[in-house]
Design an enzyme around this catalytic site. Structure first.
Site, PDB file in Angstrom:
ATOM      1  CG  HIS A  96      -0.141   0.002   2.659  1.00 40.82           C
ATOM      2  ND1 HIS A  96      -0.183  -1.081   3.529  1.00 40.82           N
ATOM      3  CD2 HIS A  96       0.622   0.944   3.138  1.00 40.82           C
ATOM      4  CE1 HIS A  96       0.711  -0.817   4.356  1.00 40.82           C
ATOM      5  NE2 HIS A  96       0.883   0.288   4.253  1.00 40.82           N
TER       6      HIS A  96
HETATM    7  C1  T46 Z   1       2.776   0.818   6.926  1.00 37.19           C
HETATM    8  C2  T46 Z   1       3.524  -0.522   7.329  1.00 37.19           C
HETATM    9  C3  T46 Z   1       4.929  -0.283   7.290  1.00 37.19           C
HETATM   10  C4  T46 Z   1      -4.909  -0.387  12.781  1.00 37.19           C
HETATM   11  O1  T46 Z   1      -6.114  -0.195  13.383  1.00 37.19           O
HETATM   12  N1  T46 Z   1      -4.196   0.710  13.531  1.00 37.19           N
HETATM   13  C5  T46 Z   1      -2.790   0.972  13.011  1.00 37.19           C
HETATM   14  O2  T46 Z   1      -2.205   2.155  13.666  1.00 37.19           O
HETATM   15  C6  T46 Z   1      -2.202   0.052  12.221  1.00 37.19           C
HETATM   16  C7  T46 Z   1      -0.993   0.584  11.546  1.00 37.19           C
HETATM   17  C8  T46 Z   1      -3.023  -0.696  11.587  1.00 37.19           C
HETATM   18  N2  T46 Z   1      -4.289  -1.090  11.792  1.00 37.19           N
HETATM   19  C9  T46 Z   1      -5.164  -2.279  11.330  1.00 37.19           C
HETATM   20  C10 T46 Z   1      -5.384  -1.981   9.776  1.00 37.19           C
HETATM   21  C11 T46 Z   1      -5.341  -3.211   9.465  1.00 37.19           C
HETATM   22  O3  T46 Z   1      -6.696  -4.001   9.579  1.00 37.19           O
HETATM   23  O4  T46 Z   1      -4.433  -3.312  11.470  1.00 37.19           O
HETATM   24  C12 T46 Z   1      -4.567  -4.170  10.203  1.00 37.19           C
HETATM   25  C13 T46 Z   1      -3.201  -4.637   9.739  1.00 37.19           C
HETATM   26  O5  T46 Z   1      -2.795  -3.186   9.153  1.00 37.19           O
HETATM   27  P1  T46 Z   1      -2.006  -3.374   7.721  1.00 37.19           P
HETATM   28  O6  T46 Z   1      -2.335  -4.669   6.890  1.00 37.19           O
HETATM   29  O7  T46 Z   1      -2.238  -2.155   7.221  1.00 37.19           O
HETATM   30  O8  T46 Z   1      -0.528  -3.736   8.215  1.00 37.19           O
HETATM   31  P2  T46 Z   1       0.770  -3.609   7.219  1.00 37.19           P
HETATM   32  O9  T46 Z   1       1.840  -4.313   7.976  1.00 37.19           O
HETATM   33  O10 T46 Z   1       0.469  -4.199   5.828  1.00 37.19           O
HETATM   34  O11 T46 Z   1       1.331  -2.226   7.097  1.00 37.19           O
HETATM   35  C14 T46 Z   1       1.682  -1.424   8.279  1.00 37.19           C
HETATM   36  C15 T46 Z   1       0.828   0.019   8.591  1.00 37.19           C
HETATM   37  O12 T46 Z   1      -0.403  -0.396   8.221  1.00 37.19           O
HETATM   38  C16 T46 Z   1       1.516   0.708   7.205  1.00 37.19           C
HETATM   39  O13 T46 Z   1       0.826   2.198   7.542  1.00 37.19           O
HETATM   40  O14 T46 Z   1       3.089   1.742   6.282  1.00 37.19           O
HETATM   41  O15 T46 Z   1       2.932  -1.133   8.434  1.00 37.19           O
END
Ligand code: T46
Length: 143
Positions: free
Chosen positions: A53
């Site tokens: 993303h």
């Molecule tokens: C990024 C990379 C480096 C939340 O509810 N609160 C939060 O502060 C975060 C970070 C995530 N979430 C939720 C959103 C999704 O439902 O947790 C779930 C997993 O997040 P995501 O799939 O976006 O995780 P990554 O590891 O793909 O990405 C994360 C960060 O979301 C993103 O901002 O830049 O780490």
């Protein structure tokens, strides 16, 4: 596009060679944004891929505090890969960049300092929409 790693101030005590190290991230000196949120990702097996993303406004600093994680950053034209395997360095990743993280060792831990509270509207999770968005918007566009 070049990924500029930040070398963090790191203290060790030569009289205590097995006592580890202490690394510091200090606002202003090391970061050009105020930290509004900290999160960390742990418990992932090697080969785990995360990210896929971009953010519209968010600035972040990524630190692999344990293990080895590869971070690919794509500005829509070039992809730069950085191996994070040292807890005394941080990788700044700004908005308008597609990021992908790959765990190269089991149980590696990614610590992230972020400039804004969580907001799903700040995410672009579709690559073709990302390419479209960066052509027609900038960091100041409303989300
Ligand atoms: C990024 C990379 C480096 C939340 O509810 N609160 C939060 O502060 C975060 C970070 C995530 N979430 C939720 C959103 C999704 O439902 O947790 C779930 C997993 O997040 P995501 O799939 O976006 O995780 P990554 O590891 O793909 O990405 C994360 C960060 O979301 C993103 O901002 O830049 O780490």
């Amino acid at each position: 596009m070049v990924n500029q790693l930040i070398k963090l101030q790191t203290m060790t005590d030569p009289t205590l060679p097995n006592a580890g190290a202490l690394s510091v991230v200090e606002m202003t000196r090391d970061l050009d944004f105020k930290v509004r949120r900290i999160y960390y990702i742990y418990g992932a097996n090697a080969s785990t891929m995360r990210g896929h993303h971009a953010h519209k406004k968010l600035h972040q600093l990524l630190i692999c505090i344990k293990g080895v994680i590869k971070v690919d950053v794509d500005d829509g034209e070039n992809v730069v890969s950085t191996i994070l395997d040292n807890p005394s360095v941080g990788l700044p990743v700004g908005p308008r960049l597609w990021r992908t993280m790959e765990w190269l060792e089991d149980d590696s831990i990614l610590l992230v300092m972020a400039s804004l509270p969580y907001d799903e509207n700040d995410y672009i999770r579709d690559y073709s929409k990302f390419l479209e968005w960066i052509k027609t918007n900038d960091e100041n566009s409303s989300i």
